[in-house]
Design a protein around this motif. Structure first.
Motif, short mmCIF file in Angstrom:
data_model
loop_
_atom_site.label_atom_id
_atom_site.label_comp_id
_atom_site.label_asym_id
_atom_site.label_seq_id
_atom_site.Cartn_x
_atom_site.Cartn_y
_atom_site.Cartn_z
N UNK A 177 23.43 -5.67 -22.52
CA UNK A 177 23.63 -4.13 -22.74
C UNK A 177 24.42 -3.49 -23.80
N UNK A 178 23.89 -4.04 -25.04
CA UNK A 178 24.64 -3.49 -26.23
C UNK A 178 24.60 -2.12 -26.58
N UNK A 179 23.25 -1.80 -26.66
CA UNK A 179 23.01 -0.53 -26.98
C UNK A 179 23.35 0.47 -26.00
N UNK A 180 23.25 0.26 -24.78
CA UNK A 180 23.70 1.15 -23.68
C UNK A 180 25.28 1.25 -23.73
N UNK A 181 25.96 0.33 -23.89
CA UNK A 181 27.33 0.22 -24.03
C UNK A 181 27.87 1.22 -25.02
N UNK A 182 27.10 1.01 -26.26
CA UNK A 182 27.59 1.68 -27.65
C UNK A 182 27.57 3.06 -27.47
N UNK A 183 26.41 3.58 -26.85
CA UNK A 183 26.27 4.99 -26.64
C UNK A 183 27.27 5.70 -25.78
N UNK A 184 28.16 4.87 -25.41
CA UNK A 184 29.10 5.63 -24.40
C UNK A 184 30.57 5.77 -25.25
N UNK A 185 30.47 5.38 -26.47
CA UNK A 185 31.67 5.29 -27.47
C UNK A 185 32.12 7.06 -27.54
N UNK A 196 18.90 1.71 -34.49
CA UNK A 196 18.57 0.30 -34.40
C UNK A 196 18.11 -0.25 -35.82
N UNK A 197 18.74 -1.21 -36.17
CA UNK A 197 18.26 -2.08 -37.48
C UNK A 197 17.88 -3.17 -37.09
N UNK A 198 17.09 -3.97 -38.28
CA UNK A 198 16.86 -5.48 -38.07
C UNK A 198 17.81 -6.44 -37.94
N UNK A 199 17.99 -7.15 -36.92
CA UNK A 199 18.92 -8.24 -36.63
C UNK A 199 18.30 -9.62 -37.01
N UNK A 200 19.11 -10.46 -36.94
CA UNK A 200 18.63 -11.82 -37.00
C UNK A 200 18.59 -12.38 -35.81
N UNK A 201 17.34 -13.17 -35.30
CA UNK A 201 17.33 -13.62 -34.08
C UNK A 201 17.52 -12.76 -33.07
N UNK A 229 23.05 -2.13 -35.32
CA UNK A 229 22.81 -0.84 -35.17
C UNK A 229 23.75 -0.14 -36.39
N UNK A 230 23.25 1.04 -36.75
CA UNK A 230 23.96 2.14 -37.68
C UNK A 230 24.36 3.26 -36.76
N UNK A 231 25.79 3.27 -36.58
CA UNK A 231 26.34 4.13 -35.64
C UNK A 231 26.94 5.28 -36.37
N UNK A 232 26.87 6.49 -36.11
CA UNK A 232 27.28 7.73 -36.60
C UNK A 232 28.67 8.37 -35.57
#
Length: 343
Positions: free
Chosen positions: A252-260, A268-273, A278-281
């Motif tokens: 639930x990473x993306x969902x949680x980060x959007x609540x900041x 979203x950027x390329x992660x490993x595995x 993410x790049x957050x502004x």
């Protein structure tokens, strides 16, 4: 933005080392540099920022008398370069972007050769070489062939050659270009050290090099000077928002980060595995990283990366040209491909 305008003939002239007064350079009917004015005082370390083709190198070549201004004038320590270019050249040390060296020579042979070209001989030659080698920290490679040196040591060799005649001004064109991250840090420290005893002007298209090295920043775009301010002032003008890169493992990473709080964009950027990156502004000047760290801890995420995103050159120009919209649409000031290559 502050601009220098005409040179003041009062007491300030005694401490000014570089003065450009409405200087322009034309190639055919195109202006590579258009009505540029600025002043640099003795002891300042000044960055010259611009994208490729903006006019940085052309401006520096006017300062060093490689080019003559077609309009306006340039003065070095109060002397007009068009009236006494040999005298003004002697006051400048110049490290060009391509840093021409003779790879077959040993470092000490090359420096001896340059010293003789500068008219140094005898004790003066030995003293100046020893001083330059110590100042740029070349001792451990002094007897090695230049072709054996790393890129970083080749740059140091070029710097030593540039200051052999003890100039009061040092001009460097992209001095950290091609260096690895460790070499860049070392070169930035060296530049700051060199700036203690002389005026330094360095060009770059990497904003981070300026922030870590210079007190003041000149920004050029399409041949026109669009900013002349302390680095901190320009950074504040540009950093109206903060960008943070975060890479985590969890659910639930993306969902949680959007609540900041104050988040305005999530990319979203390329992660490993199975890592998610993410790049957050965020709006405002508050640092969001403590909140992200606490969120990762509460959510039992594995935090791989959390850092402030580097301010990119395009961010600077978007902010500065937004305040000066005519700079983006001034068709008369666009350079041709031929001039872009010269710059």
């Amino acid at each position: 933005m502050t601009t220098s305008g005409h040179v003041d003939n009062g007491n300030a002239s005694s401490i000014l080392t570089i003065e450009a007064d409405h200087a322009s350079k034309l190639f055919g009917n195109r202006k590579a540099v258009n009505d540029v004015s600025f002043q640099i005082k003795r002891g300042e370390v000044v960055g010259f920022l611009g994208p490729n083709g903006a006019g940085k190198t052309t401006t520096m070549r006017m300062l060093t008398s490689y080019y003559t201004p077609d309009i306006g004038n340039v003065k070095i320590s109060g002397i007009d370069t068009q009236e006494s270019d040999l005298e003004t050249r002697g006051k400048i040390g110049y490290l060009p972007e391509n840093n021409p060296l003779y790879g077959d020579l040993l470092v000490h042979e090359y420096l001896s050769f340059v010293a003789e070209l500068r008219g140094l001989s005898g004790k003066d030659k030995i003293r100046n070489i020893d001083s330059a080698v110590e100042e740029v920290r070349l001792t451990e490679v002094y007897y090695l062939p230049i072709s054996f040196l790393s890129k970083g040591y080749k740059q140091r060799t070029g710097l030593a050659a540039a200051i052999l005649h003890r100039p009061e001004i040092l001009i460097m064109d992209e001095p950290t270009e091609g260096l690895d991250p460790n070499q860049r840090v070392s070169m930035r420290d060296l530049i700051k050290s060199l700036g203690k005893d002389r005026t330094v002007l360095m060009s770059t298209h990497v904003l981070g090099e300026i922030e870590g090295t210079c007190d003041r920043l000149l920004v050029i775009n399409r041949g026109k000077l669009i900013a002349d301010d302390p680095v901190s002032t320009i950074s504040r003008r540009v950093r109206s928002s903060k960008s943070v890169i975060v890479e985590v493992q969890g659910t639930s990473v993306e969902k949680s980060l959007k609540k900041l709080k104050d988040i305005t964009d999530l990319e979203r950027e390329d992660g490993i595995g199975d890592r998610k990156k993410f790049l957050l502004t965020f709006d405002g000047e508050n640092d969001p990283r403590p909140d992200i760290f606490r969120m990762a801890k509460d959510q039992n995420w594995v935090l791989w990366e959390l850092r402030e995103s580097e301010l990119k050159l395009q961010d600077v120009f978007q902010a500065l040209t937004a305040q000066n919209p005519n700079l983006e649409t001034d068709g008369d000031n666009q350079t041709s491909p031929e001039i872009d290559r010269l710059n």
